[in-house]
Design a protein around this motif. Sequence first.
Motif, PDB file in Angstrom:
ATOM      1  N   UNK A 312       0.848  -1.186   0.000  1.00 48.14           N
ATOM      2  CA  UNK A 312       0.000   0.000   0.000  1.00 48.14           C
ATOM      3  C   UNK A 312       0.890   1.244   0.000  1.00 48.14           C
ATOM      4  N   UNK A 313       0.819   2.012  -1.084  1.00 44.80           N
ATOM      5  CA  UNK A 313       1.686   3.183  -1.210  1.00 44.80           C
ATOM      6  C   UNK A 313       1.076   4.174  -2.186  1.00 44.80           C
ATOM      7  N   UNK A 358       1.027 -12.652  -2.446  1.00 41.58           N
ATOM      8  CA  UNK A 358       1.889 -13.557  -1.671  1.00 41.58           C
ATOM      9  C   UNK A 358       2.754 -12.766  -0.695  1.00 41.58           C
ATOM     10  N   UNK A 359       3.121 -11.533  -1.077  1.00 42.17           N
ATOM     11  CA  UNK A 359       3.782 -10.627  -0.141  1.00 42.17           C
ATOM     12  C   UNK A 359       2.933  -9.370  -0.072  1.00 42.17           C
ATOM     13  N   UNK A 360       2.468  -9.056   1.136  1.00 38.36           N
ATOM     14  CA  UNK A 360       1.614  -7.884   1.324  1.00 38.36           C
ATOM     15  C   UNK A 360       2.331  -6.920   2.267  1.00 38.36           C
ATOM     16  N   UNK A 361       2.589  -5.710   1.779  1.00 36.53           N
ATOM     17  CA  UNK A 361       3.287  -4.711   2.576  1.00 36.53           C
ATOM     18  C   UNK A 361       2.373  -3.556   2.935  1.00 36.53           C
ATOM     19  N   UNK A 362       2.518  -3.077   4.168  1.00 37.05           N
ATOM     20  CA  UNK A 362       1.674  -1.984   4.633  1.00 37.05           C
ATOM     21  C   UNK A 362       2.449  -1.170   5.660  1.00 37.05           C
ATOM     22  N   UNK A 385      -2.840 -17.450   0.531  1.00 36.54           N
ATOM     23  CA  UNK A 385      -1.704 -17.252  -0.389  1.00 36.54           C
ATOM     24  C   UNK A 385      -0.640 -16.315   0.187  1.00 36.54           C
ATOM     25  N   UNK A 386      -0.997 -15.569   1.232  1.00 31.33           N
ATOM     26  CA  UNK A 386      -0.051 -14.595   1.813  1.00 31.33           C
ATOM     27  C   UNK A 386       1.035 -15.339   2.587  1.00 31.33           C
ATOM     28  N   UNK A 387       2.284 -15.236   2.084  1.00 31.48           N
ATOM     29  CA  UNK A 387       3.406 -15.887   2.783  1.00 31.48           C
ATOM     30  C   UNK A 387       4.054 -14.930   3.777  1.00 31.48           C
ATOM     31  N   UNK A 388       4.010 -13.629   3.425  1.00 33.06           N
ATOM     32  CA  UNK A 388       4.715 -12.644   4.238  1.00 33.06           C
ATOM     33  C   UNK A 388       3.880 -11.379   4.351  1.00 33.06           C
ATOM     34  N   UNK A 389       3.798 -10.827   5.555  1.00 29.99           N
ATOM     35  CA  UNK A 389       3.273  -9.472   5.741  1.00 29.99           C
ATOM     36  C   UNK A 389       4.448  -8.606   6.184  1.00 29.99           C
TER      37      UNK A 389
END
Length: 655
Positions: A312-313, A358-362, A385-389
């Motif tokens: 999210x950016x 698969x990678x969700x950044x916030x 499916x999200x491996x990494x937050x």
Amino acid sequence: MPTVNPEPLWRPDAQRIARAQITKFQTWAAEQHGAPSHGGYPALHRWSVDELETFWRAVTQWFDVRFSTPCTRVLGDRSMPGARWFPGATLNYAEHALRAAATRPAEPALLYVDETHEPTPVTWSELRRQVGSLAAELRALGVRPGDRVSGYLPNIPQAVVALLATAAVGGVWTSCAPDFGARSVLDRFQQVEPVVLFTVDGYRYGGKEHDRRDVVAELRAELPTLRAVVHIPVLGTEPPRGALDWAALTASDEEPVFEQVPFDHPLWVLYSSGTTGLPKAIVQSQGGILVEHLKQLGLHCDLGPGDRFFWYTSTGWMMWNFLVSGLLTGTTIVLYDGSPGYPDTGAQWRIAERTGATLYGTSAAYVMACRKAEVHPARDFDLSKVKCVATTGSPLPPDGFRWLHDEVRDDLWIASVSGGTDVCSCFAGAVPTLPVHTGELQAPGLGTDLQSWDPGGHPVIDEVGELVVTNPMPSMPVRFWNDPDGSRYHDSYFDTYPGVWRHGDWITITSRGSVVIHGRSDSTLNRQGVRMGSADIYEVVERLPEIKESLVIGVEQPDGGYWMPLFVHLAPGAALDETLLGRIKQSIREQLSPRHVPDEVIEVPGVPHTLTGKRIEVPVKRLLQGTPLEKAVNPGSIDNLDLLHFYEGLARERA
């Protein structure tokens, strides 16, 4: 102080470690370049900083970086500032970003999501076609290598196309988000004198349309170097007089031509928050960003074909540039244009579900807002499916780690990362093969000799010190714009410890090799000689449901005294009565220390932020020390200037 051997919150299993790109890289680098085959990540990291040139050569080979002219050596000059990477080499960033079009033309390169939360794909072949068409049109407009091309754009596919087309012709990209006002944009763009401006008529946010045609007219009037303005009709309006139409410029079927530029040729200009004076115009290079982002996204974030990368950016924050670089690894990137919490606080989790991220950044702030609003991501969304937050923007408090672990998945890789616009990358953060400890970043990044130094310039372990980097990184600025003698660049990072990058954060490097970030060292609190970061106080205070947000400042007084007020913005319906006051002080005393208890707790109408969402501590500190508003802060860099008048009034009353 971190416990010496606490139980980790999460450990990767043997399968995940074996599958990770970084594991395969280490095995290969051991065979090809003499990297250590045993000792896991700590041994690889030690080698990467001890054998800096060999490490970066290995990165370029592992990721098959295409040099059209080879380099004479990896590091021509290691001095900081002034390091010269891959002298003699030529390449093109955009060429690497579009490579997957050759093997996976029909798969999505971009997934675009607006506030309806329905993803729209743009395939690799379509992205490549549009970049080819637009690059040809930019050349026809006379854009030459080194010319600046600017975007006043939301996080939409057209912004990615414009950046890549600019890089393809060797131009220098720079962008601002359309929620920036005209003055803020001009403070940035006037410094670099763009020849083309890509712009929208408006944007949608929080369910409302925001018309920006007046701002665009002002930008056109105040940027005399513009040769062309390109109109993207987000709200469906007609192009203003003399503007070119986006659709026409991207209609043809042209094979992109990639200008081969020197490794250190400028790729883009990013801007520091600019809370005092004009924002610093930070120039980063095509080659430096290419290799640093391949390392960071391919090895640390473990991204590759088959992954979907959502952060999210907005286009006004370095994380947007970082997100676009996901394309370098063949990853599908998710572009979300809209409010982070629309139509409800759980919005970002819904996007992660619908895009198969698969990678969700916030941001750490969003995680804590979800915790406070009692959002239940795993219960309400399919996040299998999200491996990494991953989180950044500010340190993720321990409660945030525990909430993600409990509410998303107990087998979740949580990556709190910390870096800066200045390097458009991370100094420390994600490592897919290491355990995660609550409240800690997993480790310093490869090739980054990150240390914590005391005031005498000696490294310390398990103690708070200054974040320094003692060797050059390829993505460090090649220069600042309009800084001919390099003095502004030097004074920003190298004036405290000559030849060593000082970032302006307090950190602890633990004896286990993990990293704790304590907040900005230039707004650090110092009670009776004990230094502390503001992040620790925010974490404790903002757990209280009555506190919406807080700001703590340590002000050195003319008489040698020290005043430390805590400003609190209350949640609707809350009152700063004796009970709440007592709970705030008790929480700080018990969870931090009696020294952390503020001298005063003051209710405020709000906490001011930079346009990229960071609380502004130093300018408020300057106001409280009696600096006039116009000297304490650059008004164009603040989200709500009226709030600063409140603090200015407070300073006057105290004086």
